[in-house]
Design a protein around this motif. Structure first.
Motif, PDB file in Angstrom:
ATOM      1  N   TYR A 102      -4.785   6.043   0.448  1.00 58.84           N
ATOM      2  CA  TYR A 102      -5.297   6.011   1.720  1.00 58.84           C
ATOM      3  C   TYR A 102      -4.091   5.983   2.448  1.00 58.84           C
ATOM      4  O   TYR A 102      -2.929   5.363   2.123  1.00 58.84           O
ATOM      5  N   ALA A 103      -3.995   6.568   3.806  1.00 59.62           N
ATOM      6  CA  ALA A 103      -3.102   6.213   4.683  1.00 59.62           C
ATOM      7  C   ALA A 103      -3.366   6.519   6.261  1.00 59.62           C
ATOM      8  O   ALA A 103      -4.343   7.317   6.569  1.00 59.62           O
ATOM      9  N   ILE A 104      -2.635   6.003   6.983  1.00 54.46           N
ATOM     10  CA  ILE A 104      -2.825   6.179   8.505  1.00 54.46           C
ATOM     11  C   ILE A 104      -1.367   6.161   8.997  1.00 54.46           C
ATOM     12  O   ILE A 104      -0.784   5.434   8.815  1.00 54.46           O
ATOM     13  N   ILE A 105      -1.409   7.374  10.038  1.00 57.79           N
ATOM     14  CA  ILE A 105      -0.126   7.641  10.770  1.00 57.79           C
ATOM     15  C   ILE A 105      -0.340   7.190  12.053  1.00 57.79           C
ATOM     16  O   ILE A 105      -1.123   7.742  12.688  1.00 57.79           O
ATOM     17  N   TYR A 106       0.509   6.137  12.638  1.00 58.27           N
ATOM     18  CA  TYR A 106       0.231   5.486  13.987  1.00 58.27           C
ATOM     19  C   TYR A 106       1.206   6.470  14.847  1.00 58.27           C
ATOM     20  O   TYR A 106       2.387   6.276  14.877  1.00 58.27           O
ATOM     21  N   ASN A 107       0.741   7.360  15.873  1.00 54.85           N
ATOM     22  CA  ASN A 107       1.597   8.304  16.527  1.00 54.85           C
ATOM     23  C   ASN A 107       2.678   7.468  17.428  1.00 54.85           C
ATOM     24  O   ASN A 107       3.692   8.188  17.715  1.00 54.85           O
ATOM     25  N   ASN A 108       2.111   6.328  18.103  1.00 53.50           N
ATOM     26  CA  ASN A 108       2.967   6.019  18.922  1.00 53.50           C
ATOM     27  C   ASN A 108       4.155   4.951  18.403  1.00 53.50           C
ATOM     28  O   ASN A 108       5.092   4.974  18.963  1.00 53.50           O
ATOM     29  N   THR A 109       3.878   4.616  17.322  1.00 52.96           N
ATOM     30  CA  THR A 109       5.101   3.800  16.565  1.00 52.96           C
ATOM     31  C   THR A 109       5.766   4.501  15.604  1.00 52.96           C
ATOM     32  O   THR A 109       6.697   4.313  14.898  1.00 52.96           O
ATOM     33  N   ASP A 110       5.227   5.575  15.245  1.00 53.43           N
ATOM     34  CA  ASP A 110       5.873   6.668  13.865  1.00 53.43           C
ATOM     35  C   ASP A 110       5.889   5.878  12.694  1.00 53.43           C
ATOM     36  O   ASP A 110       6.702   6.163  11.968  1.00 53.43           O
ATOM     37  N   VAL A 111       4.826   4.911  12.434  1.00 47.02           N
ATOM     38  CA  VAL A 111       4.769   4.168  11.350  1.00 47.02           C
ATOM     39  C   VAL A 111       3.732   4.661  10.392  1.00 47.02           C
ATOM     40  O   VAL A 111       2.552   4.992  10.889  1.00 47.02           O
ATOM     41  N   ILE A 112       3.828   4.812   9.008  1.00 47.20           N
ATOM     42  CA  ILE A 112       2.688   5.199   8.146  1.00 47.20           C
ATOM     43  C   ILE A 112       2.435   4.110   7.366  1.00 47.20           C
ATOM     44  O   ILE A 112       3.131   3.387   6.896  1.00 47.20           O
ATOM     45  N   ASP A 113       0.984   3.631   7.422  1.00 46.28           N
ATOM     46  CA  ASP A 113       0.635   2.680   6.673  1.00 46.28           C
ATOM     47  C   ASP A 113      -0.097   3.138   5.424  1.00 46.28           C
ATOM     48  O   ASP A 113      -1.213   3.744   5.629  1.00 46.28           O
ATOM     49  N   LEU A 114       0.390   2.992   4.314  1.00 48.24           N
ATOM     50  CA  LEU A 114       0.001   3.399   2.875  1.00 48.24           C
ATOM     51  C   LEU A 114      -0.800   2.372   2.314  1.00 48.24           C
ATOM     52  O   LEU A 114      -0.248   1.210   1.983  1.00 48.24           O
ATOM     53  N   LYS A 115      -2.245   2.567   1.578  1.00 52.19           N
ATOM     54  CA  LYS A 115      -2.616   1.518   1.168  1.00 52.19           C
ATOM     55  C   LYS A 115      -3.382   1.969  -0.298  1.00 52.19           C
ATOM     56  O   LYS A 115      -3.841   3.414  -0.472  1.00 52.19           O
ATOM     57  N   GLY A 116      -3.727   1.087  -1.137  1.00 55.27           N
ATOM     58  CA  GLY A 116      -4.140   1.546  -2.330  1.00 55.27           C
ATOM     59  C   GLY A 116      -3.426   2.162  -3.482  1.00 55.27           C
ATOM     60  O   GLY A 116      -3.115   3.228  -3.314  1.00 55.27           O
ATOM     61  N   ASN A 117      -3.238   1.211  -4.442  1.00 53.57           N
ATOM     62  CA  ASN A 117      -2.307   1.832  -5.575  1.00 53.57           C
ATOM     63  C   ASN A 117      -1.021   2.673  -5.011  1.00 53.57           C
ATOM     64  O   ASN A 117      -0.997   3.750  -5.587  1.00 53.57           O
ATOM     65  N   VAL A 118      -0.187   1.990  -4.336  1.00 53.22           N
ATOM     66  CA  VAL A 118       0.706   2.788  -3.741  1.00 53.22           C
ATOM     67  C   VAL A 118       1.953   2.616  -4.990  1.00 53.22           C
ATOM     68  O   VAL A 118       2.002   1.691  -5.548  1.00 53.22           O
ATOM     69  N   ILE A 119       2.627   3.862  -5.107  1.00 51.49           N
ATOM     70  CA  ILE A 119       3.721   3.780  -6.114  1.00 51.49           C
ATOM     71  C   ILE A 119       4.778   4.608  -5.396  1.00 51.49           C
ATOM     72  O   ILE A 119       4.360   5.733  -5.060  1.00 51.49           O
ATOM     73  N   ALA A 130       2.701  -1.512  -5.358  1.00 57.48           N
ATOM     74  CA  ALA A 130       2.235  -2.273  -4.238  1.00 57.48           C
ATOM     75  C   ALA A 130       0.682  -1.962  -3.749  1.00 57.48           C
ATOM     76  O   ALA A 130       0.221  -0.694  -4.033  1.00 57.48           O
ATOM     77  N   GLU A 131       0.246  -2.667  -3.226  1.00 57.92           N
ATOM     78  CA  GLU A 131      -1.274  -2.224  -2.600  1.00 57.92           C
ATOM     79  C   GLU A 131      -1.104  -1.775  -1.351  1.00 57.92           C
ATOM     80  O   GLU A 131      -2.159  -1.029  -0.874  1.00 57.92           O
ATOM     81  N   GLN A 132      -0.153  -1.927  -0.421  1.00 59.76           N
ATOM     82  CA  GLN A 132       0.199  -1.637   0.755  1.00 59.76           C
ATOM     83  C   GLN A 132       1.609  -1.514   1.079  1.00 59.76           C
ATOM     84  O   GLN A 132       2.419  -2.439   0.637  1.00 59.76           O
ATOM     85  N   LEU A 133       1.806  -0.560   1.649  1.00 58.25           N
ATOM     86  CA  LEU A 133       3.510  -0.278   1.887  1.00 58.25           C
ATOM     87  C   LEU A 133       3.480   0.506   3.239  1.00 58.25           C
ATOM     88  O   LEU A 133       2.645   1.315   3.723  1.00 58.25           O
ATOM     89  N   TYR A 134       4.519   0.106   4.109  1.00 57.31           N
ATOM     90  CA  TYR A 134       4.521   0.826   5.310  1.00 57.31           C
ATOM     91  C   TYR A 134       6.011   1.712   5.370  1.00 57.31           C
ATOM     92  O   TYR A 134       6.880   1.000   4.802  1.00 57.31           O
ATOM     93  N   TYR A 135       5.705   2.742   6.161  1.00 56.16           N
ATOM     94  CA  TYR A 135       7.141   3.363   6.134  1.00 56.16           C
ATOM     95  C   TYR A 135       7.174   3.737   7.659  1.00 56.16           C
ATOM     96  O   TYR A 135       6.500   4.516   8.199  1.00 56.16           O
ATOM     97  N   ASP A 136       8.398   3.387   8.237  1.00 55.36           N
ATOM     98  CA  ASP A 136       9.021   3.466   9.470  1.00 55.36           C
ATOM     99  C   ASP A 136       9.685   4.870   9.550  1.00 55.36           C
ATOM    100  O   ASP A 136      10.776   4.810   8.965  1.00 55.36           O
ATOM    101  N   GLN A 137       9.487   5.929   9.969  1.00 52.75           N
ATOM    102  CA  GLN A 137       9.919   7.271  10.168  1.00 52.75           C
ATOM    103  C   GLN A 137      10.853   7.145  10.798  1.00 52.75           C
ATOM    104  O   GLN A 137      11.931   8.003  10.677  1.00 52.75           O
ATOM    105  N   SER A 138      10.707   6.618  12.062  1.00 51.02           N
ATOM    106  CA  SER A 138      12.119   6.785  12.804  1.00 51.02           C
ATOM    107  C   SER A 138      13.298   5.855  12.345  1.00 51.02           C
ATOM    108  O   SER A 138      14.593   6.355  12.466  1.00 51.02           O
ATOM    109  N   LYS A 139      12.881   4.769  11.709  1.00 50.88           N
ATOM    110  CA  LYS A 139      14.105   3.963  10.941  1.00 50.88           C
ATOM    111  C   LYS A 139      14.337   4.168   9.415  1.00 50.88           C
ATOM    112  O   LYS A 139      15.433   3.792   9.009  1.00 50.88           O
ATOM    113  N   GLU A 140      13.566   5.320   9.036  1.00 49.77           N
ATOM    114  CA  GLU A 140      13.464   5.569   7.660  1.00 49.77           C
ATOM    115  C   GLU A 140      13.567   4.326   6.737  1.00 49.77           C
ATOM    116  O   GLU A 140      14.235   3.915   5.912  1.00 49.77           O
TER     117      GLU A 140
END
Length: 184
Positions: A102-119, A130-140
């Motif tokens: 599962y994932a959500i991309i927050y448009n205002n912050t450019d962050v992707i919230d990845l959830k559930g069996n993250v590899i 991990a069960e949850q991982l964030y990816y900040d696209q602007s800061k990589e």
């Protein structure tokens, strides 16, 4: 036959009132429909394959079977209820792949919230679980404050968080709870 002025005025007022009465309608149903649609996505897409470039070079590729677009919200976002595969590319086109249920991309912050069996797996076969991982696209940058396990050359390390650049060159398990050597 003489027509009284008060009779004309009275009939005109009645005709005007009746016109207003029949032309006005209740907007309650319209208001209810508007409030319901504010909670619905503005768009639903199937078979998503989005590519992000930086100075003409491919930097990321997001693939998902379904996306809900909530750009109609004050804090807009895109939801991927059926999971995603995210490929991140470095300057040499080496690919790190992240999958999640599962994932959500927050448009205002450019962050992707990845959830559930993250590899997350790097080209050198370093792997994060991990069960949850964030990816900040602007800061990589990748991070989580939840339990994570990281397998790197010869070691498996578990801890209460993870912090790294997208290439895993600065990967760090936070709050280490265990580490052991493994044979390759």
């Amino acid at each position: 036959m003489q027509i009284d002025k008060s009779h004309i005025i009275k009939n005109s007022v009645i005709a005007f009132a009746m016109t207003l009465f029949f032309t006005c309608k209740s907007n309650l149903e319209d208001v209810k429909q508007l409030s319901m649609s504010a909670n619905d996505p503005v768009g639903i897409s199937d078979s998503i394959n989005v590519k992000r470039t930086d100075s003409g070079r491919l930097s990321a590729n997001l693939i998902s079977p379904k996306m809900y677009d909530y750009s109609n919200r004050m804090f807009s976002y895109s939801e991927f209820p059926d999971g995603i595969v995210l490929h991140l590319y470095d300057k040499n086109d080496a690919q790190t792949t992240i999958i999640a249920d599962y994932a959500i991309i927050y448009n205002n912050t450019d962050v992707i919230d990845l959830k559930g069996n993250v590899i997350a797996a790097t080209p050198t076969k370093d792997t994060l679980f991990a069960e949850q991982l964030y990816y900040d696209q602007s800061k990589e940058w990748l991070f989580t404050n939840l339990p994570a396990t990281y397998r790197s050359k010869g070691y498996v390390t578990s801890g209460n968080g993870f912090d790294s650049d997208k290439d895993f060159k600065k990967a760090e398990i936070l709050g280490v709870t265990g580490q052991f050597a493994v044979q390759e």
